[in-house]
Design an enzyme around this catalytic site. Structure first.
Site, mmCIF file in Angstrom:
data_model
loop_
_atom_site.group_PDB
_atom_site.id
_atom_site.type_symbol
_atom_site.label_atom_id
_atom_site.label_comp_id
_atom_site.label_asym_id
_atom_site.label_seq_id
_atom_site.Cartn_x
_atom_site.Cartn_y
_atom_site.Cartn_z
ATOM 1 N N ASP A 73 0.864 -1.255 -0.190
ATOM 2 C CA ASP A 73 -0.142 -0.025 0.205
ATOM 3 C C ASP A 73 0.799 1.260 -0.047
ATOM 4 O O ASP A 73 1.787 1.234 0.860
ATOM 5 C CB ASP A 73 -0.891 -0.099 1.218
ATOM 6 C CG ASP A 73 -1.807 1.147 1.139
ATOM 7 O OD1 ASP A 73 -2.939 1.109 0.565
ATOM 8 O OD2 ASP A 73 -1.672 2.153 1.995
ATOM 9 N N ASN A 81 -1.926 13.392 -4.246
ATOM 10 C CA ASN A 81 -3.120 13.819 -5.077
ATOM 11 C C ASN A 81 -3.479 14.957 -4.749
ATOM 12 O O ASN A 81 -3.552 16.010 -5.720
ATOM 13 C CB ASN A 81 -4.210 12.606 -5.174
ATOM 14 C CG ASN A 81 -4.275 11.633 -6.035
ATOM 15 O OD1 ASN A 81 -3.421 11.609 -6.959
ATOM 16 N ND2 ASN A 81 -4.814 10.346 -5.692
ATOM 17 N N ASP A 90 -0.821 9.557 -10.653
ATOM 18 C CA ASP A 90 -0.823 8.761 -11.723
ATOM 19 C C ASP A 90 0.635 8.284 -11.871
ATOM 20 O O ASP A 90 1.100 7.179 -12.133
ATOM 21 C CB ASP A 90 -1.348 9.326 -13.043
ATOM 22 C CG ASP A 90 -3.040 9.131 -12.966
ATOM 23 O OD1 ASP A 90 -3.339 8.530 -11.966
ATOM 24 O OD2 ASP A 90 -3.691 9.843 -13.891
ATOM 25 N N ASP A 116 -4.368 2.739 -4.639
ATOM 26 C CA ASP A 116 -2.835 2.416 -4.443
ATOM 27 C C ASP A 116 -2.301 1.215 -3.760
ATOM 28 O O ASP A 116 -1.397 1.178 -3.001
ATOM 29 C CB ASP A 116 -2.660 3.788 -3.719
ATOM 30 C CG ASP A 116 -3.141 3.749 -2.263
ATOM 31 O OD1 ASP A 116 -4.160 3.081 -2.116
ATOM 32 O OD2 ASP A 116 -2.771 4.289 -1.205
#
Length: 194
Positions: A73, A81, A90, A116
């Site tokens: 993770d 973000n 991304d 993620d």
């Protein structure tokens, strides 16, 4: 098309080359579609659908001695973000895909489960194949962060486990165990002062 060309010589007057070419293009189209169904469009890694199918195949195949799984993770992915935008998020996911490809063996199935989260399935011949993989991944992450080409740094929580064939665990139960180990690693990293 090559076979059809040869048959065309034998059966002059019957057009089979175009039929064979059409069939070949149709087969290529189906192959491309099949690959896209099993591939994450952003990272080029396998997707959850392929991961689930492959894990079931590994468990069912008694010739494979040991199966290892690693769950990953991305720590604080939402902050990447929020702070740098979704395009940077991304880029972070694509970078992690590259990191995992460099750190792991070609035979390992590297998957983006979604968001993620990533997972790796490994056929194990010795336990070190599994236990050393997280160290190689962390080393690659450290190298990425030191190169500092992106505005963000990466940090991963990693959990792993070996599938015990004698346990009779379902694939879902096995994934829950590995996921729990990853969450334990995440909690440990949050409790360590920065």
């Amino acid at each position: 098309p090559i076979i059809a060309s040869n048959l065309q010589i034998l059966f002059f007057g019957i057009s089979i080359v175009w039929l064979a070419l059409s069939l070949a293009l149709l087969l290529v189209y189906f192959e491309v579609q099949n690959n896209q169904i099993d591939t994450d469009h952003l990272t080029g890694l396998s997707n959850r659908r392929y991961f689930d199918q492959h894990l079931l195949q590994l468990i069912a195949d008694n010739r494979i001695r040991e199966i290892g799984c690693i769950m990953i993770d991305v720590n604080d992915f939402k902050k990447i973000n929020d702070r740098y935008g979704h395009a940077s998020g991304d880029e972070a996911l694509e970078a992690i895909g590259g990191i995992l490809k460099r750190a792991l063996r070609k035979s390992d199935v590297i998957t983006r489960l979604g968001g993620d989260e990533f997972a790796i399935l490994m056929e194990i011949s010795k336990v070190d194949d599994l236990t050393l993989a997280p160290e190689r991944i962390r080393s690659q992450v450290e190298s990425f962060n030191q190169a500092n080409r992106e505005p963000f740094t990466l940090s991963l929580s990693i959990g792993y486990s070996l599938y015990d064939r004698s346990s009779g665990l379902s694939s879902d139960d096995f994934i829950r165990i590995v996921d729990q180990k990853m969450l334990e690693d995440k909690m440990t990293s949050k409790s360590v002062p920065a």
